[in-house]
Enzyme design. Structure first.
Site, PDB file in Angstrom:
ATOM      1  N   GLU A  83     -12.542 -46.116  44.206  1.00  0.00           N
ATOM      2  CA  GLU A  83     -13.765 -45.318  44.103  1.00  0.00           C
ATOM      3  C   GLU A  83     -13.707 -44.540  42.784  1.00  0.00           C
ATOM      4  O   GLU A  83     -13.411 -43.350  42.735  1.00  0.00           O
ATOM      5  CB  GLU A  83     -13.898 -44.425  45.340  1.00  0.00           C
ATOM      6  CG  GLU A  83     -14.097 -45.288  46.598  1.00  0.00           C
ATOM      7  CD  GLU A  83     -14.004 -44.536  47.912  1.00  0.00           C
ATOM      8  OE1 GLU A  83     -14.131 -45.190  48.967  1.00  0.00           O
ATOM      9  OE2 GLU A  83     -13.805 -43.308  47.901  1.00  0.00           O
ATOM     10  N   HIS A 121     -15.557 -39.129  47.262  1.00  0.00           N
ATOM     11  CA  HIS A 121     -15.501 -40.566  47.506  1.00  0.00           C
ATOM     12  C   HIS A 121     -16.693 -41.255  46.836  1.00  0.00           C
ATOM     13  O   HIS A 121     -17.559 -40.611  46.256  1.00  0.00           O
ATOM     14  CB  HIS A 121     -15.572 -40.853  49.009  1.00  0.00           C
ATOM     15  CG  HIS A 121     -14.371 -40.408  49.780  1.00  0.00           C
ATOM     16  ND1 HIS A 121     -13.434 -41.270  50.272  1.00  0.00           N
ATOM     17  CD2 HIS A 121     -13.973 -39.166  50.164  1.00  0.00           C
ATOM     18  CE1 HIS A 121     -12.499 -40.590  50.925  1.00  0.00           C
ATOM     19  NE2 HIS A 121     -12.807 -39.313  50.859  1.00  0.00           N
ATOM     20  N   GLU A 144     -19.726 -38.215  49.189  1.00  0.00           N
ATOM     21  CA  GLU A 144     -19.911 -39.628  48.832  1.00  0.00           C
ATOM     22  C   GLU A 144     -20.917 -39.649  47.681  1.00  0.00           C
ATOM     23  O   GLU A 144     -22.088 -39.309  47.863  1.00  0.00           O
ATOM     24  CB  GLU A 144     -20.437 -40.421  50.030  1.00  0.00           C
ATOM     25  CG  GLU A 144     -19.508 -40.419  51.234  1.00  0.00           C
ATOM     26  CD  GLU A 144     -18.407 -41.450  51.116  1.00  0.00           C
ATOM     27  OE1 GLU A 144     -18.415 -42.233  50.134  1.00  0.00           O
ATOM     28  OE2 GLU A 144     -17.530 -41.502  52.009  1.00  0.00           O
TER      29      GLU A 144
END
Length: 571
Positions: A187, A293, A372
Site C-alpha cells: 500500500e 492503508h 484508507e
C-alpha cells in the site's frame, strides 16, 4: 459352523472396511488436489490475491479468521492468503477466482539520489534513500526532531520513528500522538504521505500558526514504514514487487493480541515488527493514533472485532466525519464519499481480528482509527502530490483532536507526587474505554460534548469523583485531582495484618485479614476486570492457574465497607 448372525457381523465389517477405504481414498485425493492447486496458484510467491462471493455476514466472520480480507464490493470479497491460509480456505469449497497481484504489472518511478536532484515527492524511494531521508530530518531540525529505530524487521531492516516536539529532549505535560504508515507493504502511498507530513511540520514550524500550535502542544510520533520487508520484497532498490505480508508471509495487521481470540488470533507467533510496536506502545503513553492503508477510500473506526459500539461512538463519528469532510473539500468529486459519506464502523464493513487499531484502542487505552487513502494499493508515483493535498489538512486537524477533551494531573494529596491513576467516565465507559494517567501524573480524555462525572482511582488511594463537568466539542477542560492515601481511612493495625502472597506461588493467591472479606475483584494492570467473587471469610485461597504471567491489581472490600487495593505478580 458359523451362525447366521456371524455372517451378518462379518458382512458389516467388510462393508465398513470398504467404506472406510473409500473415504480415506477420497480424503487423500482431495489433499493431493489441494496441494496441486496451491502449487499452481503460488509458484514461488509467498502470497496470492483472489476474490469470491459470500453468502452471509456470519460466513464472512469465520472466513476473516483464516484469510486476509482486503476489501468488499458488491458482495465480492477481495483477499490475500499465504499458502497455509489458502489451504484452509480451499477446505471451505467456496468458488473463487485467482487475480493478478496488485504488483503484477506495476512499474514504479524510483528517485535516484545519485543524480543530486531535489526530491519533488512524486517518486518512490529506495530503502537506503528512505533511511537517509528520515535521519536527515533530525540532522536538519535537531531542536524539534529526533529519529529512533524501535527494532528491526524479520530481514533486518530498521523500523524508524520520528519524534517531533518543541522541547524534544524533555517529557512535557502534553499528549502523545502516533501516525503510522504501510503496515501492508504493497500500500505504497502511505509511507510517502507520512514522510511528507514530517517534512511539512518541520519546514513550517515558526511560520505556520497551526503547525506551531501542534508542535508546541503535542508530542508527535510518526512511523512512515511499519513493514519495510513487504515494501522492499523485491530488493532494496525497487518497490515494484511489494507484498502485503511481511517476509514470513504474515499479515502484520492480523498479528496483534485480540480481545476475543486472544494473544495470537492468526495462529502465528508475534512477528518482530509486531513486537516492536507493542513495546513502543507499552513504553509510551499514546492518547490518539492512526494507521494508514490503501485499497479503498474511507475512515474506519472501532471496533473491528465485534458489533458492540465503542463507548465513544459519537466522538468517533465526529472525528471521522471531520477527516472525511476535509478530504472531500480538498479533492475532486468522488474522493472519500462512499460508505457513510466517507466513514464506516469497522465491524459494519467487515470484521477482522488481530488488527492494530483495536489493539491500540482496547489494550492500550489509546484512540486509533484506520485511514484508507486510495483505491489503488500501488498508486502511480505521479499522483502522490495530489493525494498529499487531498489529505494534508485532514491529517493536521485529526492530529489536533488530541488536544481537546478532559485533561489534568493526579497527585498524592500529602506529597504532591504523581500518581498512576485510572480515570473513568461514570455511566459511560465500558470495554476498556477508560484512560490512565502517565508517569508524570497527567491524563488526557478525548470525548464528545456533554456533561460527565469523572471517577479517579489508584492503587492504595481513596477514590475521588468530580461531578457535573460540562464540555463541548473542540473544547479543553483541565481537572486536577489530589488523592488521599487509603491508609488514612483504615487503621494502621488493620493494614499491617492484611497479607497477600506476592509473588504468587503454586498458582494460589493467599489473602488473610483481620476483618472478614465481603467482595474481591482482580484487575489486569490495564484495568480490565478479570475476576470477581463474594465471600464472608478473613482468609482466602484463590486458584488462579488460568491467569497469565504478569502484574495484577486485587481490590478487596471488607465487611465494614472499607476497601484496599494491592498489586501482585504471577511469575
Amino acid at each position: 459352523m458359523i451362525r447366521p448372525s456371524s455372517f451378518f457381523i462379518l458382512g458389516v465389517l467388510v462393508v465398513s472396511f470398504s467404506f472406510s477405504n473409500e473415504q480415506n481414498t477420497k480424503s487423500e485425493t482431495f489433499s493431493e488436489n489441494k496441494k496441486s492447486i496451491i502449487d499452481q496458484a503460488f509458484g514461488s510467491a509467498k502470497e496470492i490475491y483472489f476474490s469470491f462471493s459470500f453468502e452471509s455476514k456470519d460466513q464472512l466472520n469465520e472466513l476473516t479468521k483464516i484469510i486476509s480480507i482486503d476489501n468488499i464490493a458488491n458482495d465480492i470479497v477481495f483477499a490475500y492468503a499465504n499458502r497455509e491460509d489458502f489451504n484452509k480456505f480451499l477446505s471451505t469449497k467456496i468458488n473463487y477466482q485467482i487475480l493478478d497481484h496488485p504488483n503484477a504489472f506495476f512499474k514504479a518511478d524510483i528517485y535516484d539520489s545519485k543524480l543530486k536532484q531535489t526530491y519533488a515527492w512524486d517518486q518512490y524511494l529506495t530503502y537506503n534513500d528512505y533511511v537517509n531521508m528520515i535521519y536527515q530530518f533530525a540532522i536538519d531540525y535537531p531542536d524539534i526532531c529526533q529519529v529512533f529505530s524501535i527494532g528491526q524487521s524479520v530481514e533486518g531492516r530498521e523500523l524508524l520513528v520520528a519524534k517531533i516536539s518543541d522541547n524534544i529532549t524533555i517529557s512535557e505535560a502534553e499528549p502523545q500522538f502516533l501516525y503510522s504508515g504501510q503496515i501492508h507493504g504493497d500500500e505504497l502511498l502511505t509511507s510517502i504521505l507520512m514522510l511528507r507530513l514530517i517534512d511539512h511540520l518541520l519546514n513550517n514550524y515558526n511560520s505556520d500558526i497551526q503547525v506551531n500550535r501542534l508542535v508546541n502542544n503535542i508530542e508527535i510520533w510518526i512511523n512512515p514504514l511499519a513493514n519495510p520487508d513487504g515494501l522492499y520484497a523485491g530488493g532494496d532498490e525497487t518497490v515494484n514487487f511489494a507484498t502485503r505480508f511481511n517476509a514470513n508471509g504474515v499479515d502484520l495487521n492480523r498479528n496483534f493480541p485480540d480481545a476475543i481470540l486472544g494473544d495470537h488470533p492468526d495462529g502465528n507467533t508475534w512477528q518482530s515488527e509486531t513486537q516492536a510496536f507493542m513495546a513502543l506502545a507499552d513504553e509510551q503513553h499514546f492518547v490518539m493514533s492512526a494507521n494508514s492503508h490503501a485499497g479503498t477510500m474511507v475512515v474506519n473506526y472501532p471496533w473491528d472485532f465485534w458489533s458492540v459500539r465503542h463507548a465513544d461512538d459519537l466522538w468517533w463519528q465526529l472525528v471521522s466525519h471531520e477527516y472525511a469532510d476535509l478530504a472531500q473539500l480538498n479533492s475532486p468529486p468522488g474522493y472519500m464519499e462512499a460508505y457513510n459519506n466517507g466513514i464506516t464502523n469497522g465491524y459494519d464493513w467487515y470484521s477482522i481480528h488481530g488488527g492494530r487499531q483495536d489493539y491500540m484502542t482496547y489494550f492500550q487505552q489509546c484512540r486509533e482509527f484506520t485511514l484508507e487513502l486510495s483505491t489503488l494499493d500501488m498508486l502511480p508515483s505521479n499522483e502522490l502530490p495530489a493525494y498529499w493535498e487531498y489529505n494534508r489538512q485532514a491529517m493536521l486537524y485529526y492530529l489536533e483532536q488530541v488536544t481537546y477533551g478532559f485533561r489534568g494531573k493526579v497527585t498524592d494529596q500529602d506529597t504532591g507526587d504523581a500518581i498512576l491513576a485510572k480515570i473513568e467516565i461514570n455511566g459511560h465507559d465500558f470495554d476498556n474505554s477508560h484512560v490512565f494517567s502517565d508517569s508524570l501524573g497527567y491524563y488526557y480524555r478525548p470525548i464528545k460534548a456533554g456533561t460527565y462525572t469523572l471517577n479517579f482511582s489508584a492503587d492504595g488511594y481513596v477514590a475521588e469523583s468530580v461531578s457535573n463537568q460540562l464540555i463541548g466539542d473542540y473544547d479543553t477542560k483541565t481537572i486536577d485531582v489530589k488523592l488521599q492515601k487509603l491508609s488514612s481511612g483504615i487503621e494502621d493495625e488493620f493494614l499491617s495484618k492484611l497479607q497477600i502472597t506476592n509473588p504468587v506461588q503454586n498458582h494460589i493467591l493467599h489473602i488473610t485479614s483481620l476483618l472478614n472479606i465481603y467482595k474481591i475483584k482482580i484487575y489486569s494492570i490495564l484495568g480490565q476486570l478479570i475476576y470477581t467473587d463474594k465471600t464472608n471469610s478473613n482468609e482466602l485461597q484463590l486458584d488462579i492457574q488460568n491467569f497469565k504471567s504478569g502484574v495484577y491489581i486485587v481490590d478487596i472490600e471488607f465487611s465494614n465497607g472499607k476497601h484496599a487495593q494491592q498489586r501482585f505478580i504471577i511469575p
